[in-house]
Design a protein around this motif. Structure first.
Motif, PDB file in Angstrom:
ATOM      1  N   PHE A  95       0.892  -1.145   0.055  1.00  0.00           N
ATOM      2  CA  PHE A  95      -0.076   0.060  -0.029  1.00  0.00           C
ATOM      3  C   PHE A  95       1.027   1.421  -0.089  1.00  0.00           C
ATOM      4  N   ARG A  96       2.012   1.305   0.898  1.00  0.00           N
ATOM      5  CA  ARG A  96       2.781   2.256   0.994  1.00  0.00           C
ATOM      6  C   ARG A  96       3.358   2.782  -0.533  1.00  0.00           C
ATOM      7  N   LYS A  97       3.979   1.732  -0.938  1.00  0.00           N
ATOM      8  CA  LYS A  97       4.807   1.630  -2.272  1.00  0.00           C
ATOM      9  C   LYS A  97       3.900   2.132  -3.433  1.00  0.00           C
ATOM     10  N   LEU A  98       2.807   1.574  -3.404  1.00  0.00           N
ATOM     11  CA  LEU A  98       1.811   2.011  -4.519  1.00  0.00           C
ATOM     12  C   LEU A  98       0.843   3.185  -4.455  1.00  0.00           C
ATOM     13  N   ASP A  99       1.094   3.865  -3.075  1.00  0.00           N
ATOM     14  CA  ASP A  99       0.262   4.888  -2.657  1.00  0.00           C
ATOM     15  C   ASP A  99      -1.292   4.817  -2.931  1.00  0.00           C
ATOM     16  N   VAL A 100      -1.682   3.626  -2.022  1.00  0.00           N
ATOM     17  CA  VAL A 100      -2.844   3.281  -1.977  1.00  0.00           C
ATOM     18  C   VAL A 100      -3.410   2.925  -0.513  1.00  0.00           C
ATOM     19  N   ARG A 109      -5.449  -0.238  -9.003  1.00  0.00           N
ATOM     20  CA  ARG A 109      -4.216   0.470  -9.462  1.00  0.00           C
ATOM     21  C   ARG A 109      -3.505  -0.750 -10.065  1.00  0.00           C
ATOM     22  N   LEU A 110      -3.528  -1.978  -9.782  1.00  0.00           N
ATOM     23  CA  LEU A 110      -2.753  -2.877 -10.158  1.00  0.00           C
ATOM     24  C   LEU A 110      -3.080  -4.059 -11.002  1.00  0.00           C
ATOM     25  N   CYS A 111      -4.394  -4.338 -10.589  1.00  0.00           N
ATOM     26  CA  CYS A 111      -4.919  -5.491 -11.116  1.00  0.00           C
ATOM     27  C   CYS A 111      -5.792  -5.214 -12.519  1.00  0.00           C
TER      28      CYS A 111
END
Length: 112
Positions: A95-100, A109-111
Protein backbone atom coordinates in the motif's frame (compact mmCIF):
# COMPACT_ATOMS: atom_id res chain seq x y z
CA UNK A 1 -29.27 5.59 -15.29
CA UNK A 2 -29.20 5.50 -19.09
CA UNK A 3 -31.01 8.85 -19.27
CA UNK A 4 -27.93 10.52 -17.75
CA UNK A 5 -25.65 9.52 -20.65
CA UNK A 6 -26.85 12.21 -23.12
CA UNK A 7 -26.64 14.87 -20.40
CA UNK A 8 -23.07 13.90 -19.50
CA UNK A 9 -22.05 13.86 -23.18
CA UNK A 10 -23.58 17.34 -23.68
CA UNK A 11 -21.84 18.68 -20.55
CA UNK A 12 -18.43 17.34 -21.52
CA UNK A 13 -18.76 18.85 -24.98
CA UNK A 14 -19.11 22.33 -23.50
CA UNK A 15 -16.60 22.04 -20.66
CA UNK A 16 -13.74 24.38 -20.04
CA UNK A 17 -10.66 23.50 -18.01
CA UNK A 18 -10.61 25.17 -14.61
CA UNK A 19 -7.52 23.57 -13.08
CA UNK A 20 -4.92 20.89 -13.65
CA UNK A 21 -3.29 19.47 -10.55
CA UNK A 22 -0.33 17.07 -10.39
CA UNK A 23 -0.86 14.37 -7.78
CA UNK A 24 1.47 11.69 -6.44
CA UNK A 25 -0.16 8.96 -8.50
CA UNK A 26 -1.42 10.88 -11.52
CA UNK A 27 -3.13 14.08 -12.55
CA UNK A 28 -6.48 15.68 -11.68
CA UNK A 29 -8.30 17.85 -14.19
CA UNK A 30 -11.19 20.06 -13.08
CA UNK A 31 -13.72 20.91 -15.75
CA UNK A 32 -16.62 23.35 -15.59
CA UNK A 33 -19.75 23.17 -17.69
CA UNK A 34 -22.79 25.38 -17.87
CA UNK A 35 -23.16 29.07 -17.34
CA UNK A 36 -24.37 31.41 -14.64
CA UNK A 37 -28.02 31.17 -15.77
CA UNK A 38 -28.18 27.37 -15.82
CA UNK A 39 -25.92 26.87 -12.83
CA UNK A 40 -22.42 25.52 -13.01
CA UNK A 41 -21.48 21.87 -13.04
CA UNK A 42 -17.98 21.01 -11.86
CA UNK A 43 -16.39 17.72 -12.83
CA UNK A 44 -13.06 16.37 -11.63
CA UNK A 45 -11.35 13.69 -13.72
CA UNK A 46 -8.42 11.84 -12.15
CA UNK A 47 -6.04 10.06 -14.48
CA UNK A 48 -3.82 7.59 -12.66
CA UNK A 49 -0.38 6.69 -13.85
CA UNK A 50 0.12 2.99 -14.41
CA UNK A 51 1.17 1.21 -11.26
CA UNK A 52 4.82 0.36 -11.26
CA UNK A 53 4.90 -3.16 -9.87
CA UNK A 54 8.69 -3.10 -10.21
CA UNK A 55 8.66 -1.11 -6.96
CA UNK A 56 7.55 -4.30 -5.21
CA UNK A 57 9.73 -7.19 -4.11
CA UNK A 58 9.00 -10.62 -5.56
CA UNK A 59 7.15 -11.61 -2.37
CA UNK A 60 5.12 -8.39 -2.37
CA UNK A 61 4.17 -8.92 -6.03
CA UNK A 62 2.98 -12.45 -5.21
CA UNK A 63 0.90 -11.16 -2.28
CA UNK A 64 -0.52 -8.35 -4.42
CA UNK A 65 -1.54 -10.83 -7.12
CA UNK A 66 -3.26 -13.00 -4.52
CA UNK A 67 -5.09 -9.96 -3.14
CA UNK A 68 -6.23 -9.20 -6.68
CA UNK A 69 -7.61 -12.74 -6.86
CA UNK A 70 -9.73 -11.95 -3.79
CA UNK A 71 -7.90 -14.15 -1.30
CA UNK A 72 -8.00 -13.37 2.43
CA UNK A 73 -4.88 -12.67 4.47
CA UNK A 74 -5.22 -16.09 6.14
CA UNK A 75 -5.47 -17.83 2.77
CA UNK A 76 -2.41 -15.99 1.47
CA UNK A 77 -0.46 -16.86 4.62
CA UNK A 78 -1.38 -20.52 4.29
CA UNK A 79 -0.40 -20.64 0.62
CA UNK A 80 2.91 -18.87 1.23
CA UNK A 81 3.79 -20.75 4.42
CA UNK A 82 4.13 -17.60 6.54
CA UNK A 83 2.16 -16.06 9.39
CA UNK A 84 -0.79 -13.71 8.92
CA UNK A 85 1.30 -10.98 10.58
CA UNK A 86 3.96 -11.37 7.87
CA UNK A 87 1.29 -10.97 5.19
CA UNK A 88 -0.14 -7.91 6.98
CA UNK A 89 3.33 -6.33 6.98
CA UNK A 90 3.75 -7.06 3.28
CA UNK A 91 0.30 -5.58 2.52
CA UNK A 92 1.22 -2.39 4.41
CA UNK A 93 4.43 -2.14 2.35
CA UNK A 94 2.51 -2.72 -0.89
CA UNK A 95 0.00 0.00 0.00
CA UNK A 96 2.80 2.42 0.92
CA UNK A 97 4.83 1.76 -2.23
CA UNK A 98 1.83 2.02 -4.55
CA UNK A 99 0.28 4.96 -2.67
CA UNK A 100 -3.07 3.26 -1.99
CA UNK A 101 -5.09 2.98 1.21
CA UNK A 102 -7.41 0.05 0.58
CA UNK A 103 -7.62 -3.27 -1.24
CA UNK A 104 -10.07 -1.68 -3.66
CA UNK A 105 -7.46 0.97 -4.41
CA UNK A 106 -4.87 -1.74 -4.98
CA UNK A 107 -7.15 -3.63 -7.36
CA UNK A 108 -7.91 -0.45 -9.31
CA UNK A 109 -4.26 0.46 -9.49
CA UNK A 110 -2.59 -2.88 -10.14
CA UNK A 111 -4.97 -5.60 -11.23
CA UNK A 112 -6.16 -6.21 -14.79
Amino acid sequence: MPEAVPLIARLLGSCRTVAIEKRANGIAIRLQAGDEADGDCLLTCVIHEAADSSLLTQSERAVAEQLCEGRTLAQIAGLRGVTVNTVKTQVRQIFRKLDVDTRVGLVRRLCP
